[in-house]
Design an enzyme around this catalytic site. Structure first.
Site, PDB file in Angstrom:
ATOM      1  N   GLY A 173      18.511  -3.147  55.209  1.00 28.20           N
ATOM      2  CA  GLY A 173      18.679  -3.017  56.651  1.00 28.20           C
ATOM      3  C   GLY A 173      17.706  -1.995  57.195  1.00 28.20           C
ATOM      4  O   GLY A 173      16.942  -1.367  56.453  1.00 28.20           O
ATOM      5  N   PRO A 174      17.709  -1.788  58.501  1.00 30.73           N
ATOM      6  CA  PRO A 174      16.782  -0.835  59.123  1.00 30.73           C
ATOM      7  C   PRO A 174      17.029   0.587  58.629  1.00 30.73           C
ATOM      8  O   PRO A 174      18.107   0.904  58.114  1.00 30.73           O
ATOM      9  CB  PRO A 174      17.092  -0.963  60.623  1.00 30.73           C
ATOM     10  CG  PRO A 174      17.812  -2.264  60.768  1.00 30.73           C
ATOM     11  CD  PRO A 174      18.549  -2.484  59.490  1.00 30.73           C
ATOM     12  N   PRO A 175      16.052   1.465  58.776  1.00 36.08           N
ATOM     13  CA  PRO A 175      16.249   2.870  58.381  1.00 36.08           C
ATOM     14  C   PRO A 175      17.354   3.525  59.192  1.00 36.08           C
ATOM     15  O   PRO A 175      17.507   3.276  60.378  1.00 36.08           O
ATOM     16  CB  PRO A 175      14.885   3.517  58.681  1.00 36.08           C
ATOM     17  CG  PRO A 175      13.912   2.383  58.716  1.00 36.08           C
ATOM     18  CD  PRO A 175      14.668   1.198  59.231  1.00 36.08           C
ATOM     19  N   GLY A 207      22.678   3.742  56.996  1.00 39.00           N
ATOM     20  CA  GLY A 207      23.713   4.220  56.081  1.00 39.00           C
ATOM     21  C   GLY A 207      23.721   3.582  54.714  1.00 39.00           C
ATOM     22  O   GLY A 207      24.762   3.579  54.054  1.00 39.00           O
ATOM     23  N   LYS A 208      22.603   3.064  54.244  1.00 44.44           N
ATOM     24  CA  LYS A 208      22.579   2.417  52.927  1.00 44.44           C
ATOM     25  C   LYS A 208      22.824   3.434  51.809  1.00 44.44           C
ATOM     26  O   LYS A 208      23.635   3.199  50.915  1.00 44.44           O
ATOM     27  CB  LYS A 208      21.237   1.716  52.726  1.00 44.44           C
ATOM     28  CG  LYS A 208      20.958   0.611  53.738  1.00 44.44           C
ATOM     29  CD  LYS A 208      19.632  -0.062  53.496  1.00 44.44           C
ATOM     30  CE  LYS A 208      18.472   0.859  53.790  1.00 44.44           C
ATOM     31  NZ  LYS A 208      18.403   1.260  55.219  1.00 44.44           N
ATOM     32  N   THR A 209      22.130   4.548  51.870  1.00 47.98           N
ATOM     33  CA  THR A 209      22.325   5.580  50.848  1.00 47.98           C
ATOM     34  C   THR A 209      23.716   6.183  50.955  1.00 47.98           C
ATOM     35  O   THR A 209      24.343   6.499  49.938  1.00 47.98           O
ATOM     36  CB  THR A 209      21.255   6.676  51.003  1.00 47.98           C
ATOM     37  OG1 THR A 209      19.957   6.076  50.953  1.00 47.98           O
ATOM     38  CG2 THR A 209      21.371   7.702  49.898  1.00 47.98           C
ATOM     39  N   HIS A 218       4.688   5.344  90.048  1.00 53.49           N
ATOM     40  CA  HIS A 218       4.628   4.473  88.871  1.00 53.49           C
ATOM     41  C   HIS A 218       6.037   4.213  88.324  1.00 53.49           C
ATOM     42  O   HIS A 218       6.420   3.057  88.080  1.00 53.49           O
ATOM     43  CB  HIS A 218       3.748   5.142  87.798  1.00 53.49           C
ATOM     44  CG  HIS A 218       3.544   4.311  86.570  1.00 53.49           C
ATOM     45  ND1 HIS A 218       2.358   3.696  86.277  1.00 53.49           N
ATOM     46  CD2 HIS A 218       4.377   3.987  85.547  1.00 53.49           C
ATOM     47  CE1 HIS A 218       2.459   3.037  85.139  1.00 53.49           C
ATOM     48  NE2 HIS A 218       3.685   3.209  84.672  1.00 53.49           N
ATOM     49  N   GLU A 219       6.804   5.287  88.139  1.00 57.14           N
ATOM     50  CA  GLU A 219       8.154   5.127  87.589  1.00 57.14           C
ATOM     51  C   GLU A 219       9.067   4.388  88.565  1.00 57.14           C
ATOM     52  O   GLU A 219       9.898   3.576  88.151  1.00 57.14           O
ATOM     53  CB  GLU A 219       8.739   6.505  87.248  1.00 57.14           C
ATOM     54  CG  GLU A 219       7.978   7.283  86.190  1.00 57.14           C
ATOM     55  CD  GLU A 219       7.832   6.513  84.892  1.00 57.14           C
ATOM     56  OE1 GLU A 219       8.692   5.654  84.596  1.00 57.14           O
ATOM     57  OE2 GLU A 219       6.842   6.749  84.173  1.00 57.14           O
ATOM     58  N   HIS A 272       8.603   0.667  88.257  1.00 61.23           N
ATOM     59  CA  HIS A 272       9.405   0.102  87.165  1.00 61.23           C
ATOM     60  C   HIS A 272      10.852  -0.109  87.619  1.00 61.23           C
ATOM     61  O   HIS A 272      11.445  -1.176  87.410  1.00 61.23           O
ATOM     62  CB  HIS A 272       9.401   1.058  85.962  1.00 61.23           C
ATOM     63  CG  HIS A 272       8.115   1.105  85.214  1.00 61.23           C
ATOM     64  ND1 HIS A 272       7.495  -0.015  84.722  1.00 61.23           N
ATOM     65  CD2 HIS A 272       7.345   2.165  84.838  1.00 61.23           C
ATOM     66  CE1 HIS A 272       6.391   0.340  84.086  1.00 61.23           C
ATOM     67  NE2 HIS A 272       6.270   1.661  84.153  1.00 61.23           N
TER      68      HIS A 272
END
EC number: 3.4.24.-
Length: 653
Positions: A198-200, A203-205, A420-421, A424
């Protein structure tokens, strides 16, 4: 000082000191003025010699003088002159003695043995150093696996949240180790290997550590990179040693973190079939396939890259079970936050579920960092509990980094950043499928000069073509605002263009969303740069198709750009009014932004003490002077606004 005793200079210093003392012991130096043979002849002729000892071994003469009283000297003589010397002593009536081969045996033995003993001692010291631990030179072939101590703090499944399916799969492993007969009675065979991917930060470890804390059996932990060294055969030897240790301690668990370091697809890279890493992988395949049911050895591995693992490693009989540990949903995030806020003083008004809703796409590591940042901020300000203010600032720190309040910006750059913001934000607000705007600010964070955050209302797993189009239009809203208001564009939209072009390319080449080219995939997926199976790939389409692909990408981007310009042109008054408020207020929250768009005044939104922003007319672009050109920003960074992108997290436009 302790570093000096552990360094290589310390044993060298010891050897030098010992050699010096040995030399002084064997050849002690004389004190006082030099006494030579001519001086002895003079004292002998003057009758100043009281006694003498002739030492034939070494050809030395020990002389005792009358004046100064009983002073002794040693002087050498020529062996052929021995009889003459004895005759002189007899004529002068000097008492003398002759010593033959008599000598100090221990001193002679020490003279020859001491250097050899020093060398042997130094060699033993070096051997102890290089063999002292798993990382020493002579231990290359030994496994570096660390066995988890029984006395070490244990992590259990109670400490794992947001991964219920993975916990359920691993809980079965624990039950088999505790009661194997329950499964064997039904003829079941426990999986020999479990792959967590899975992604970093998901919680794999942590899951593997929870299995170790729950199982109550020996647990060996090792990283995939621990097998690979510059010496040939070391990796395979360590694999053999690891499984030998496991068999001696069965039943047990072996956990290999980042297995992709050693389990990469064979034939990748430039090492060829005899690459040292591939030999290590071959030995790992043999050891895993050589398990017997009675061994009760289970291997758990974790990786972020399951797509690059060798197929032989993933086949049934090795890693039978593959468990996905993905980003948690809202319910999972709520449970994870409960775990990480356990034992921390929280204000009463904090709603954990609402906080989970503000963190879509966050992993367990992100949430842990969020809570820790909030606790640090509360301690910094002297508070005794963590409030909503610290938690929201923690979210912003995880997404965009700390605020840069001391960054100096010119009034012109600040105005461009605000428009600019706001471009958006307004485009995102008026588009149906764009994510709602959460926060707008012109206070820099990290390397950005400003930011607009849009958050989805719920977790999304699929995206429609309309949603992609609206998202691209919102992303280009900043550039469109610059064109409409200032009649000029800046480098602030560089990252906007990069993101939009990438999305359009994916729509055409990967998702089949082009009406002209139809539902077809073109080329190979280049989103995984570390696959390594091929160094180069050839396009599986003609030059004519490539030209059509470019045309479609350009059409999609221009359509989104025009959509943004149309919206901002229609709502130009809101763009100018709210942007001026943003310049003055620096930050506008979601509720405040929506109220301003709906037509409410600044006094109604922010309070009666606020005065409306000054009506500063903007001169046409043709009448404004141009500043001296400034250095271009680094690629991918915003020149005039924040253009930060975090996949699977709240969007910063």
């Amino acid at each position: 000082m302790s570093r000096f005793f552990k360094s290589a200079a310390f044993p060298i210093l010891i050897v030098v000191v010992l050699a010096f003392f040995a030399q002084r012991l064997i050849n002690p130096g004389d004190s006082g003025p030099r006494y030579d043979y001519s001086t002895f002849q003079q004292d002998l002729s003057e009758g100043n010699v009281k006694s003498a000892v002739v030492k034939t071994k070494g050809n030395l003469l020990e002389v005792t003088l009358k004046s100064p009283a009983n002073q002794k000297h040693e002087v050498g003589y020529v062996p052929d002159n021995g009889n003459t010397l004895v005759g002189q002593l007899e004529r002068e009536r000097v008492a003398f003695d002759i010593e033959g081969t008599k000598s100090n045996g221990w001193l002679s033995l020490l003279t020859y043995v001491l250097p050899f003993l020093i060398f042997i001692g130094f060699w033993i010291f070096l051997m102890n150093q290089v063999q002292g631990g798993g990382s020493k030179v002579m231990s290359f072939g030994k496994s570096r696996a660390r066995r988890l101590s029984v006395d070490s703090p244990k992590i259990t499944f109670r400490d794992v949240a947001g991964a219920d399916e993975a916990v359920e799969e691993l809980h079965e492993i624990k039950e088999f180790l505790e009661n194997p007969k329950k499964f064997q009675a039904l003829g079941a065979r426990i999986p020999k290997g479990v792959l967590l991917y899975g992604p970093p930060g998901t919680g794999k470890t942590l899951l593997a550590r929870a299995v170790a804390g729950e199982a109550g059996v020996p647990f060996f932990s090792i990283s995939g990179s621990d097998f690979v060294e510059m010496f040939v055969g070391v990796g395979a030897s360590r694999v053999r040693d690891l499984f030998e240790q496991a068999k001696q301690n069965a039943p047990c668990i072996i956990f290999m973190d980042e297995i992709d370091a050693v389990g990469r697809h064979r034939g990748a890279g430039m090492g060829g079939g005899h690459d040292e890493r591939e030999q290590t992988l071959n030995q790992l395949l043999v050891e895993m396939d050589g398990f017997e049911a009675k061994d009760n050895i289970i291997m758990i591995a974790a990786t972020n890259r399951p797509d690059i693992l060798d197929p032989a490693l993933l086949r049934p009989g090795r890693f039978d079970r593959q468990v996905t540990v993905d980003r948690p949903d809202r319910k999972g995030r709520s449970k994870i936050l409960e775990v990480h806020t356990r034992g921390k003083p929280l204000a009463r008004e904090i709603d954990i579920d609402a906080l989970a809703g503000q963190t879509p796409g966050f992993t367990g590591a992100d949430l842990a960092n969020l809570v820790n940042e909030a606790a640090l901020l509360a301690a910094r300000t002297g508070k005794r509990e963590i409030t909503q203010v610290e938690l929201e600032e923690g979210i912003m720190r995880v997404i965009a980094g700390p605020e840069k309040k001391t960054r100096v910006m010119s009034s012109e750059e600040r105005r461009i950043t605000a428009y600019h913001e706001m471009g958006h934000a307004l485009v995102g607000h008026f588009l149906e499928h764009a994510d709602p705007v959460h926060k707008i600010s012109v206070i820099g964070r990290g390397q950005a000069l400003g930011y607009t955050i849009s958050m989805p209302q719920e977790d999304k797993f699929l995206t429609t073509r309309a949603a992609l189009g609206d998202t691209m239009a919102m992303t280009l809203g900043g550039r469109a605002a610059e064109e409409i208001i200032f009649g000029e564009i800046t480098t602030g939209a560089s990252n906007d263009l990069e993101k939009v072009t990438g999305t359009a390319k994916q729509m055409v080449m990967r998702f089949g969303m082009s009406e002209k080219l139809g539902p077809r995939v073109f080329g190979h997926d280049q989103s995984q740069p570390f696959l390594g199976r091929e160094f180069s790939s050839q396009a599986d389409y003609s030059d004519e198709i490539a030209r059509e692909i470019d045309d479609e990408i350009r059409r999609i981007v221009e359509t989104a750009h025009q959509s943004a310009k149309d919206i901002l042109t229609e709502h130009r008054e809101s763009l100018v009014y709210i942007s001026e408020i943003l310049i003055k207020r620096e930050t506008i929250e979601k509720d405040q932004f929506e109220a301003l768009v709906d037509g409410r005044t600044e006094e109604e939104v922010f309070g009666a003490e606020a005065s409306p922003p000054p009506d500063v007319p903007l001169p046409p672009a043709t009448e404004r002077g141009r500043d001296t050109p400034r250095p271009l920003p680094r690629p991918g960074l915003a020149g005039g606004a924040a253009e930060m992108h975090f996949p699977e997290r709240p969007e910063l436009a």
